[in-house]
Design a protein around this motif. Structure first.
Motif, PDB file in Angstrom:
ATOM      1  N   LEU A  18       0.892  -1.287   0.019  1.00 10.22           N
ATOM      2  CA  LEU A  18      -0.047   0.162  -0.051  1.00 10.22           C
ATOM      3  C   LEU A  18       0.830   1.140  -0.079  1.00 10.22           C
ATOM      4  CD1 LEU A  18      -2.705  -0.926   2.945  1.00 10.22           C
ATOM      5  CD2 LEU A  18      -3.309  -0.578   0.173  1.00 10.22           C
ATOM      6  N   ARG A  19       0.478   2.373  -0.500  1.00  9.39           N
ATOM      7  CA  ARG A  19       0.883   3.479  -0.469  1.00  9.39           C
ATOM      8  C   ARG A  19       0.025   4.491   0.352  1.00  9.39           C
ATOM      9  NH1 ARG A  19       2.322   8.009  -4.935  1.00  9.39           N
ATOM     10  NH2 ARG A  19       4.279   9.042  -4.263  1.00  9.39           N
ATOM     11  N   LEU A  20       0.678   4.898   1.535  1.00 10.50           N
ATOM     12  CA  LEU A  20      -0.075   5.921   2.434  1.00 10.50           C
ATOM     13  C   LEU A  20       0.368   7.283   2.015  1.00 10.50           C
ATOM     14  CD1 LEU A  20       0.211   4.107   5.736  1.00 10.50           C
ATOM     15  CD2 LEU A  20      -1.466   3.793   3.820  1.00 10.50           C
ATOM     16  N   SER A  21      -0.488   8.265   2.137  1.00  7.94           N
ATOM     17  CA  SER A  21      -0.391   9.773   1.754  1.00  7.94           C
ATOM     18  C   SER A  21      -0.761  10.443   3.062  1.00  7.94           C
ATOM     19  CB  SER A  21      -0.972  10.159   0.493  1.00  7.94           C
ATOM     20  OG  SER A  21      -0.461   9.466  -0.725  1.00  7.94           O
ATOM     21  N   ARG A  45       0.365   3.742  20.542  1.00 10.16           N
ATOM     22  CA  ARG A  45       0.723   4.356  19.548  1.00 10.16           C
ATOM     23  C   ARG A  45       2.526   4.210  19.441  1.00 10.16           C
ATOM     24  NH1 ARG A  45      -1.730   9.786  17.388  1.00 10.16           N
ATOM     25  NH2 ARG A  45      -3.607   8.370  18.098  1.00 10.16           N
ATOM     26  N   GLU A  46       2.815   3.731  18.222  1.00  9.21           N
ATOM     27  CA  GLU A  46       4.250   3.746  18.200  1.00  9.21           C
ATOM     28  C   GLU A  46       4.773   4.326  16.772  1.00  9.21           C
ATOM     29  OE1 GLU A  46       6.073  -0.094  17.103  1.00  9.21           O
ATOM     30  OE2 GLU A  46       4.479  -0.611  15.703  1.00  9.21           O
ATOM     31  N   TRP A  47       5.865   4.928  17.030  1.00  9.91           N
ATOM     32  CA  TRP A  47       6.708   5.677  15.879  1.00  9.91           C
ATOM     33  C   TRP A  47       7.021   4.629  15.075  1.00  9.91           C
ATOM     34  CZ3 TRP A  47      11.762   5.085  14.674  1.00  9.91           C
ATOM     35  CH2 TRP A  47      12.392   5.926  13.688  1.00  9.91           C
ATOM     36  N   VAL A  48       6.976   4.875  13.705  1.00 12.17           N
ATOM     37  CA  VAL A  48       7.520   4.208  12.708  1.00 12.17           C
ATOM     38  C   VAL A  48       8.379   4.607  11.683  1.00 12.17           C
ATOM     39  CG1 VAL A  48       6.437   3.129  10.583  1.00 12.17           C
ATOM     40  CG2 VAL A  48       4.693   3.120  12.313  1.00 12.17           C
ATOM     41  N   ALA A  49       8.519   5.782  11.431  1.00 12.59           N
ATOM     42  CA  ALA A  49       9.378   6.639  10.457  1.00 12.59           C
ATOM     43  C   ALA A  49       9.522   8.018  10.448  1.00 12.59           C
ATOM     44  CB  ALA A  49       9.010   6.121   8.878  1.00 12.59           C
ATOM     45  N   ILE A  50      10.590   8.496  10.213  1.00 18.46           N
ATOM     46  CA  ILE A  50      10.784   9.989   9.971  1.00 18.46           C
ATOM     47  C   ILE A  50      11.497  10.068   8.999  1.00 18.46           C
ATOM     48  CG2 ILE A  50      13.110   9.730  11.281  1.00 18.46           C
ATOM     49  CD1 ILE A  50      12.282  12.507  12.740  1.00 18.46           C
ATOM     50  N   ILE A  51      11.255  11.663   8.388  1.00 15.83           N
ATOM     51  CA  ILE A  51      11.819  12.025   7.226  1.00 15.83           C
ATOM     52  C   ILE A  51      12.300  13.592   7.458  1.00 15.83           C
ATOM     53  CG2 ILE A  51       9.769  12.819   6.112  1.00 15.83           C
ATOM     54  CD1 ILE A  51      11.439  12.064   3.377  1.00 15.83           C
ATOM     55  N   GLY A  52      13.704  14.019   7.058  1.00 11.67           N
ATOM     56  CA  GLY A  52      14.051  15.166   7.422  1.00 11.67           C
ATOM     57  C   GLY A  52      13.220  16.289   6.431  1.00 11.67           C
ATOM     58  N   PRO A  53      13.429  17.696   6.595  1.00 14.19           N
ATOM     59  CA  PRO A  53      12.649  18.556   5.832  1.00 14.19           C
ATOM     60  C   PRO A  53      12.978  18.313   4.492  1.00 14.19           C
ATOM     61  CG  PRO A  53      13.862  19.708   7.792  1.00 14.19           C
ATOM     62  CD  PRO A  53      14.226  18.056   7.724  1.00 14.19           C
ATOM     63  N   ALA A  54      14.241  18.153   3.934  1.00 17.04           N
ATOM     64  CA  ALA A  54      14.854  17.977   2.784  1.00 17.04           C
ATOM     65  C   ALA A  54      14.675  16.413   2.080  1.00 17.04           C
ATOM     66  CB  ALA A  54      16.112  18.540   2.397  1.00 17.04           C
ATOM     67  N   GLY A  55      14.189  15.720   2.802  1.00 22.10           N
ATOM     68  CA  GLY A  55      14.006  14.367   2.409  1.00 22.10           C
ATOM     69  C   GLY A  55      15.309  13.603   2.751  1.00 22.10           C
ATOM     70  N   GLY A  56      16.571  14.072   2.806  1.00 23.07           N
ATOM     71  CA  GLY A  56      17.828  13.431   2.772  1.00 23.07           C
ATOM     72  C   GLY A  56      17.907  12.464   3.949  1.00 23.07           C
ATOM     73  N   ARG A  57      17.301  12.769   5.250  1.00 26.27           N
ATOM     74  CA  ARG A  57      17.259  11.822   6.547  1.00 26.27           C
ATOM     75  C   ARG A  57      16.126  11.295   6.519  1.00 26.27           C
ATOM     76  NH1 ARG A  57      16.141  13.244  11.852  1.00 26.27           N
ATOM     77  NH2 ARG A  57      15.281  15.124  11.374  1.00 26.27           N
ATOM     78  N   THR A  69       8.960   2.380   3.061  1.00 29.58           N
ATOM     79  CA  THR A  69       9.873   3.770   2.513  1.00 29.58           C
ATOM     80  C   THR A  69       9.093   4.953   2.855  1.00 29.58           C
ATOM     81  OG1 THR A  69      10.928   2.225   0.959  1.00 29.58           O
ATOM     82  CG2 THR A  69      11.100   4.636   0.747  1.00 29.58           C
ATOM     83  N   ILE A  70       9.683   5.891   3.639  1.00 26.07           N
ATOM     84  CA  ILE A  70       9.164   7.106   3.732  1.00 26.07           C
ATOM     85  C   ILE A  70       9.635   8.125   2.792  1.00 26.07           C
ATOM     86  CG2 ILE A  70      10.574   7.800   5.365  1.00 26.07           C
ATOM     87  CD1 ILE A  70       8.421   9.448   7.026  1.00 26.07           C
ATOM     88  N   SER A  71       8.918   8.987   2.303  1.00 27.77           N
ATOM     89  CA  SER A  71       9.236  10.073   1.097  1.00 27.77           C
ATOM     90  C   SER A  71       8.383  11.158   1.335  1.00 27.77           C
ATOM     91  CB  SER A  71       9.313   9.483  -0.097  1.00 27.77           C
ATOM     92  OG  SER A  71       7.958   9.254  -0.575  1.00 27.77           O
ATOM     93  N   ARG A  72       8.823  12.323   0.602  1.00 25.92           N
ATOM     94  CA  ARG A  72       8.029  13.359   0.737  1.00 25.92           C
ATOM     95  C   ARG A  72       8.024  14.244  -0.754  1.00 25.92           C
ATOM     96  NH1 ARG A  72      10.071  16.724   5.609  1.00 25.92           N
ATOM     97  NH2 ARG A  72       8.652  18.510   4.785  1.00 25.92           N
ATOM     98  N   ASP A  73       7.081  15.048  -0.755  1.00 30.16           N
ATOM     99  CA  ASP A  73       7.074  15.861  -2.042  1.00 30.16           C
ATOM    100  C   ASP A  73       6.627  17.279  -1.474  1.00 30.16           C
ATOM    101  OD1 ASP A  73       6.445  17.583  -4.275  1.00 30.16           O
ATOM    102  OD2 ASP A  73       5.433  15.862  -5.346  1.00 30.16           O
ATOM    103  N   ASN A  74       7.765  18.222  -1.326  1.00 28.52           N
ATOM    104  CA  ASN A  74       7.646  19.244  -0.735  1.00 28.52           C
ATOM    105  C   ASN A  74       6.738  20.533  -1.608  1.00 28.52           C
ATOM    106  OD1 ASN A  74       8.975  18.580   1.694  1.00 28.52           O
ATOM    107  ND2 ASN A  74      10.766  19.656   1.103  1.00 28.52           N
ATOM    108  N   ALA A  75       6.867  20.166  -2.758  1.00 26.01           N
ATOM    109  CA  ALA A  75       5.843  21.008  -3.852  1.00 26.01           C
ATOM    110  C   ALA A  75       4.413  20.785  -3.464  1.00 26.01           C
ATOM    111  CB  ALA A  75       6.635  20.706  -5.434  1.00 26.01           C
TER     112      ALA A  75
END
Length: 116
Positions: A18-21, A45-57, A69-75
């Motif tokens: 699945l892909r969650l948004s 509740r448990e923590w699963v994943a973290i991503i830094g502001p620019a996505g690199g961490r 896999t956690i990812s982000r689209d800042n746009a």
């Protein structure tokens, strides 16, 4: 006003994907780390994943490493969680989270159910 809206959950068989948004608004999204949590029935509740502001961490809780896999689209002010090789123990409500100005914000959650 900070708003987080999750989507993408559902019923999936073991081994599925699945892909969650999580669509975010009300704060400068591109300058804040984002997190995913989950809460299984009868558990905390448990923590699963973290991503830094620019996505690199990125970092993950051990049971999901190599499968999530956690990812982000800042746009688009959106953070994603790709979840593969799902197991019954992944069944939970999944929430995105941001800590903004010292306050924790949560969405309403999206249900993921893994069952044959």
């Amino acid at each position: 006003q900070v708003q987080l809206v999750e989507s993408g959950g559902g019923l999936v068989q073991p081994g599925g994907s699945l892909r969650l948004s999580c669509a975010a608004s009300g704060f400068p999204f591109s300058t804040y780390a984002m997190m995913w949590y989950r809460q299984a029935p009868g558990k905390e509740r448990e923590w699963v994943a973290i991503i830094g502001p620019a996505g690199g961490r990125r970092n993950y809780v051990d049971p999901v490493k190599g499968r999530f896999t956690i990812s982000r689209d800042n746009a688009k002010n959106t953070v994603y969680l790709q979840i593969n090789s799902l197991k019954p123990e992944d069944t939970a409500v999944y929430y995105c989270n941001v800590q903004y100005r010292g306050v924790d914000y949560w969405g309403q959650g999206t249900q993921v159910t893994v069952s044959s």
